[in-house]
Design an enzyme around this catalytic site. Structure first.
Site, PDB file in Angstrom:
ATOM      1  N   PRO A   9       0.804  -1.385  -0.015  1.00  0.00           N
ATOM      2  CG  PRO A   9      -0.100  -1.055   2.106  1.00  0.00           C
ATOM      3  CD  PRO A   9       0.481  -2.081   1.281  1.00  0.00           C
ATOM      4  CG  ASN A  10      -0.314   4.488   1.064  1.00  0.00           C
ATOM      5  OD1 ASN A  10      -1.284   4.824   0.520  1.00  0.00           O
ATOM      6  ND2 ASN A  10      -0.459   3.859   2.336  1.00  0.00           N
ATOM      7  NE  ARG A  17       3.864   6.787   1.670  1.00  0.00           N
ATOM      8  CZ  ARG A  17       4.109   5.486   1.869  1.00  0.00           C
ATOM      9  NH1 ARG A  17       4.808   4.653   1.283  1.00  0.00           N
ATOM     10  NH2 ARG A  17       3.932   5.408   3.338  1.00  0.00           N
ATOM     11  CE1 TYR A  22       9.054   5.384   2.440  1.00  0.00           C
ATOM     12  CE2 TYR A  22       7.499   6.944   2.457  1.00  0.00           C
ATOM     13  CZ  TYR A  22       8.001   5.936   3.025  1.00  0.00           C
ATOM     14  OH  TYR A  22       7.428   5.607   4.062  1.00  0.00           O
ATOM     15  CG  ASN A  71       8.403  -1.715   0.769  1.00  0.00           C
ATOM     16  OD1 ASN A  71       7.688  -1.649   1.885  1.00  0.00           O
ATOM     17  ND2 ASN A  71       8.989  -0.772   0.244  1.00  0.00           N
ATOM     18  CB  ALA A  74       1.472   0.627   6.684  1.00  0.00           C
ATOM     19  CG  HIS A  77       4.811  -1.613  10.469  1.00  0.00           C
ATOM     20  ND1 HIS A  77       6.150  -1.556  10.737  1.00  0.00           N
ATOM     21  CD2 HIS A  77       4.762  -0.548   9.562  1.00  0.00           C
ATOM     22  CE1 HIS A  77       6.776  -1.003   9.972  1.00  0.00           C
ATOM     23  NE2 HIS A  77       5.975  -0.185   9.059  1.00  0.00           N
ATOM     24  CG  ASP A  84      -1.017 -16.831   9.100  1.00  0.00           C
ATOM     25  OD1 ASP A  84       0.211 -17.034   9.832  1.00  0.00           O
ATOM     26  OD2 ASP A  84      -1.972 -16.820   9.571  1.00  0.00           O
ATOM     27  CD  GLU A  95      10.300  -6.903   6.699  1.00  0.00           C
ATOM     28  OE1 GLU A  95      10.458  -8.012   7.526  1.00  0.00           O
ATOM     29  OE2 GLU A  95      10.173  -5.756   7.478  1.00  0.00           O
ATOM     30  CG  HIS A  97      10.941  -1.710   5.227  1.00  0.00           C
ATOM     31  ND1 HIS A  97       9.486  -1.899   4.894  1.00  0.00           N
ATOM     32  CD2 HIS A  97      11.450  -2.732   5.814  1.00  0.00           C
ATOM     33  CE1 HIS A  97       9.175  -2.941   5.745  1.00  0.00           C
ATOM     34  NE2 HIS A  97      10.102  -3.643   6.273  1.00  0.00           N
ATOM     35  CB  SER A  99      12.438   4.809   5.336  1.00  0.00           C
ATOM     36  OG  SER A  99      11.430   4.090   5.836  1.00  0.00           O
ATOM     37  NE  ARG A 104       9.763   6.682   8.490  1.00  0.00           N
ATOM     38  CZ  ARG A 104       8.963   6.439   7.399  1.00  0.00           C
ATOM     39  NH1 ARG A 104       9.151   5.546   6.441  1.00  0.00           N
ATOM     40  NH2 ARG A 104       7.723   7.155   7.071  1.00  0.00           N
ATOM     41  NE  ARG A 108       6.685   5.259   9.779  1.00  0.00           N
ATOM     42  CZ  ARG A 108       5.769   5.211   9.021  1.00  0.00           C
ATOM     43  NH1 ARG A 108       5.379   4.289   7.937  1.00  0.00           N
ATOM     44  NH2 ARG A 108       4.716   6.124   8.963  1.00  0.00           N
TER      45      ARG A 108
HETATM   46  C1  DQA Z   1       8.132   1.328   4.182  1.00  0.00           C
HETATM   47  C2  DQA Z   1       8.166   1.737   5.574  1.00  0.00           C
HETATM   48  C3  DQA Z   1       6.787   1.499   6.147  1.00  0.00           C
HETATM   49  O1  DQA Z   1       6.858   1.978   7.552  1.00  0.00           O
HETATM   50  C4  DQA Z   1       5.730   2.335   5.589  1.00  0.00           C
HETATM   51  O2  DQA Z   1       4.356   2.237   6.030  1.00  0.00           O
HETATM   52  C5  DQA Z   1       5.860   2.198   3.883  1.00  0.00           C
HETATM   53  C6  DQA Z   1       7.251   2.182   3.157  1.00  0.00           C
HETATM   54  C7  DQA Z   1       9.452   1.744   3.248  1.00  0.00           C
HETATM   55  O3  DQA Z   1       9.887   1.037   2.501  1.00  0.00           O
HETATM   56  O4  DQA Z   1      10.412   2.450   3.917  1.00  0.00           O
HETATM   57  O5  DQA Z   1       4.914   2.234   3.212  1.00  0.00           O
HETATM   58  O6  DQA Z   1       7.926   0.040   3.755  1.00  0.00           O
END
Ligand code: DQA
Length: 139
Positions: A9-10, A17, A22, A71, A74, A77, A84, A95, A97, A99, A104, A108
């Site tokens: 998401p996002n 954003r 990012y 990635n 959110a 978390h 699962d 995994e 990220h 950032s 942060r 997170r």
């Molecule tokens: C993220 C870090 C997450 O906490 C955040 O919700 C994101 C991006 C990152 O790529 O740093 O959407 O996964």
């Protein structure tokens, strides 16, 4: 090697954003660079992005290949459902990220996915994905 890169998401808003966190490149820009990097390493990279938890789970379940780079945004978390789904997968799982999630907000720092993946890479911007490709390939 076949590697699936999943963004949650996002992450489709990357570039617009919070560019100070990012970066200003779009997800398409970044994916093009990941694809080129993977090809240089003789891997084929497939890409999937969704803002929906269920669609991410379907992508994980349906993948037949060597590695998943995820990635989960959110969902990282708190999504036990994605955790699962990953747990069932036998391929290499990384995994990612962009950032440094540990530098942060407190929420997170907790990942429900980390216990079920092979490893975690965070804090290197778009390079986190390239490092994850190297992690899937191994030495
Ligand atoms: C993220 C870090 C997450 O906490 C955040 O919700 C994101 C991006 C990152 O790529 O740093 O959407 O996964």
């Amino acid at each position: 090697m076949k590697i699936l890169i999943i963004n949650g998401p996002n992450l489709n808003m990357t570039g617009k954003r919070e560019p100070e966190i990012y970066g200003s490149e779009t997800l398409d820009d970044i994916n093009a660079q990941i694809k080129a990097y993977a090809e240089k390493k003789k891997c084929s990279a497939l890409f999937f992005q969704s803002n929906c938890e269920g669609a991410i789970i379907d992508a994980i379940q349906g993948f037949d290949g060597d590695g998943i780079i995820l990635n989960a945004g959110a969902y990282t978390h708190y999504s036990y459902a994605i955790s699962d789904a990953l747990k069932m997968k036998k391929c290499k799982k990384v995994e990612v990220h962009m950032s440094n999630v540990f530098a942060r907000e407190d929420f997170r720092s907790k990942s429900v996915l980390s216990p079920v993946v092979d490893g975690v890479i965070c804090g290197f911007g778009k390079d986190s994905y390239m490092l994850a490709i190297d992690a899937v390939i191994g030495r």
